[in-house]
Design a protein around this motif. Structure first.
Motif, short mmCIF file in Angstrom:
data_model
loop_
_atom_site.label_atom_id
_atom_site.label_comp_id
_atom_site.label_asym_id
_atom_site.label_seq_id
_atom_site.Cartn_x
_atom_site.Cartn_y
_atom_site.Cartn_z
N PHE A 23 36.19 29.87 9.23
CA PHE A 23 35.81 30.35 7.98
C PHE A 23 35.00 31.27 7.98
N GLU A 24 33.92 31.09 8.73
CA GLU A 24 32.63 32.04 8.70
C GLU A 24 32.96 33.40 9.47
N ALA A 25 33.58 33.23 10.59
CA ALA A 25 34.03 34.28 11.20
C ALA A 25 34.77 35.53 10.52
N PHE A 26 35.72 34.89 9.73
CA PHE A 26 36.49 35.64 8.64
C PHE A 26 35.92 35.80 7.50
N ALA A 27 34.76 35.71 7.22
CA ALA A 27 33.94 35.72 6.01
C ALA A 27 34.87 35.23 4.76
N GLY A 28 35.14 34.02 4.96
CA GLY A 28 36.12 33.25 3.99
C GLY A 28 37.02 34.10 3.07
N PHE A 29 37.35 33.76 1.76
CA PHE A 29 38.56 34.26 1.20
C PHE A 29 38.00 35.72 0.70
N HIS A 30 38.99 36.45 0.74
CA HIS A 30 38.58 37.73 -0.16
C HIS A 30 38.51 37.54 -1.67
N PRO A 31 37.77 38.16 -2.35
CA PRO A 31 37.47 37.88 -3.77
C PRO A 31 38.68 38.42 -4.65
N MET A 32 39.84 37.95 -4.72
CA MET A 32 40.98 38.63 -5.26
C MET A 32 41.52 37.78 -6.36
N PRO A 33 41.86 38.28 -7.45
CA PRO A 33 42.51 37.43 -8.60
C PRO A 33 43.86 36.55 -8.30
N LEU A 34 44.40 36.95 -7.30
CA LEU A 34 45.80 36.13 -6.89
C LEU A 34 45.90 36.45 -5.59
N MET A 35 46.92 35.57 -4.62
CA MET A 35 47.31 35.62 -3.56
C MET A 35 46.10 35.53 -2.49
N GLU A 36 45.01 34.91 -2.84
CA GLU A 36 44.00 34.68 -1.68
C GLU A 36 44.33 33.72 -0.85
N ARG B 138 56.49 41.51 -4.35
CA ARG B 138 55.84 42.72 -4.63
C ARG B 138 54.41 42.77 -3.82
N TYR B 139 53.94 41.66 -3.56
CA TYR B 139 52.61 41.65 -2.72
C TYR B 139 52.93 41.87 -1.36
N TRP B 140 53.96 41.53 -0.82
CA TRP B 140 54.47 41.84 0.29
C TRP B 140 54.66 43.40 0.48
N ARG B 141 55.19 44.03 -0.58
CA ARG B 141 55.50 45.43 -0.58
C ARG B 141 54.32 46.21 -0.98
N GLY B 142 53.07 45.60 -1.02
CA GLY B 142 51.95 46.31 -1.06
C GLY B 142 51.28 46.61 -2.41
N GLU B 143 51.66 45.66 -3.60
CA GLU B 143 51.11 46.10 -4.73
C GLU B 143 49.81 45.38 -4.86
N SER B 144 48.83 45.67 -5.57
CA SER B 144 47.69 45.30 -5.61
C SER B 144 47.60 43.59 -6.20
N PRO B 145 46.83 42.90 -5.81
CA PRO B 145 46.48 41.65 -6.51
C PRO B 145 46.11 41.70 -7.70
N GLU B 146 45.42 42.71 -8.23
CA GLU B 146 44.79 42.94 -9.69
C GLU B 146 46.15 43.12 -10.62
N SER B 147 47.15 43.86 -10.12
CA SER B 147 48.41 44.32 -10.83
C SER B 147 49.16 43.10 -10.97
N MET C 245 57.34 33.27 -9.13
CA MET C 245 56.33 33.21 -7.83
C MET C 245 57.13 33.99 -6.83
N TRP C 246 58.36 34.08 -6.45
CA TRP C 246 58.99 34.82 -5.59
C TRP C 246 58.87 36.24 -5.78
N GLN C 247 59.03 36.72 -7.15
CA GLN C 247 58.67 38.19 -7.59
C GLN C 247 57.47 38.61 -7.05
N LEU C 248 56.27 37.72 -7.34
CA LEU C 248 54.76 38.20 -7.11
C LEU C 248 54.67 38.11 -5.60
N ARG C 249 55.35 37.22 -4.83
CA ARG C 249 55.11 37.42 -3.43
C ARG C 249 55.78 38.51 -2.82
#
Length: 235
Positions: free
Chosen positions: A153-166, A212-221, A206-210
């Motif tokens: 966990f510490e080596a990867f600096a934990g979770f990225h501060p994202m609003p979704l998909m963290e 679109r995330y895989w396609r590169g859309e930002s977690p914020e959008s 849920m599948w739509q969001l995943r």
């Protein structure tokens, strides 16, 4: 603390007064064996923190957002293993036995299978697909109670501060070190979210969001899409 491993269960919460007592009561056997439970509250106004305080080892107040809250809990945790648990998810009774197996393994991280609490057959199907997808891809979601060694966990600096998909994003990075240690005995996640928003509607979202995330859309959008859908259901 137990010699083999010490576990910190970290629970991010917000406005969970209706269920936090039951959630924490279920974790008392883990505390009785020398492990700790940390509740990270995002400024709830319904008394969540006050209800949690007698039933956990520490209540931390942080900014809102699961990634931010989980990182805040990890910062004060004493264990050498972290387990991140949603407030509406219950561990199996023998969870510590499985975590002990993980501690003896060479894996850096892992997750449980998941089962949804609803009795309808569709919930069994959803859980089966979630578990199979995770087994094939190595990616897990927060509903599967991710656990990770402190040093990883510490080596990867934990979770990225994202609003979704963290959880998805952190899983991808952890897979660079090892595949997840998969515990077949499931955690049980409350199906109320699926029932409230509609089962098929939630599956599609849920599948739509995943996708679109895989396609590169930002977690914020994607978070905006999710919040918009939730507001439409609530009207």
């Amino acid at each position: 603390m137990p010699e083999l491993f010490s576990l910190s269960v970290i629970i991010p919460v917000w406005m969970e007064a209706a269920s936090i007592t039951d959630t924490l009561l279920a974790l008392q056997p883990i505390r009785a064996q020398g492990h700790e439970v940390i509740v990270v509250d995002a400024g709830s106004s319904d008394g969540t923190a006050e209800l949690a305080r007698p039933l956990c080892d520490r209540v931390v107040v942080s900014d809102k957002g699961r990634a931010v809250q989980m990182n805040a809990g990890a910062t004060v945790a004493r264990g050498n293993l972290f387990l991140f648990l949603h407030a509406d998810t219950r561990l199996p009774d023998n969870a510590l036995d499985h975590i002990a197996e993980f501690a003896r393994s060479r894996h850096a991280w892992g997750r449980f299978n998941v089962r949804l609490s609803g009795q309808q057959p569709v919930f069994r199907m959803i859980a089966w697909f979630m578990n199979q997808r995770s087994r094939l891809t190595g990616i897990c979601t927060g509903d599967q109670a991710m656990f990770v060694r402190r040093d990883a966990f510490e080596a990867f600096a934990g979770f990225h501060p994202m609003p979704l998909m963290e959880d998805v994003e952190f899983s991808r990075r952890l897979c660079l070190v090892s595949r997840p240690f998969c515990i077949k005995e499931p955690v049980v996640t409350d199906s109320r979210r699926w029932q409230k928003h509609g089962v098929w509607r939630t599956i599609f979202l849920m599948w739509q969001l995943r996708w679109r995330y895989w396609r590169g859309e930002s977690p914020e959008s994607l978070a905006q899409i999710y919040r918009s859908d939730v507001r439409n259901v609530s009207k």
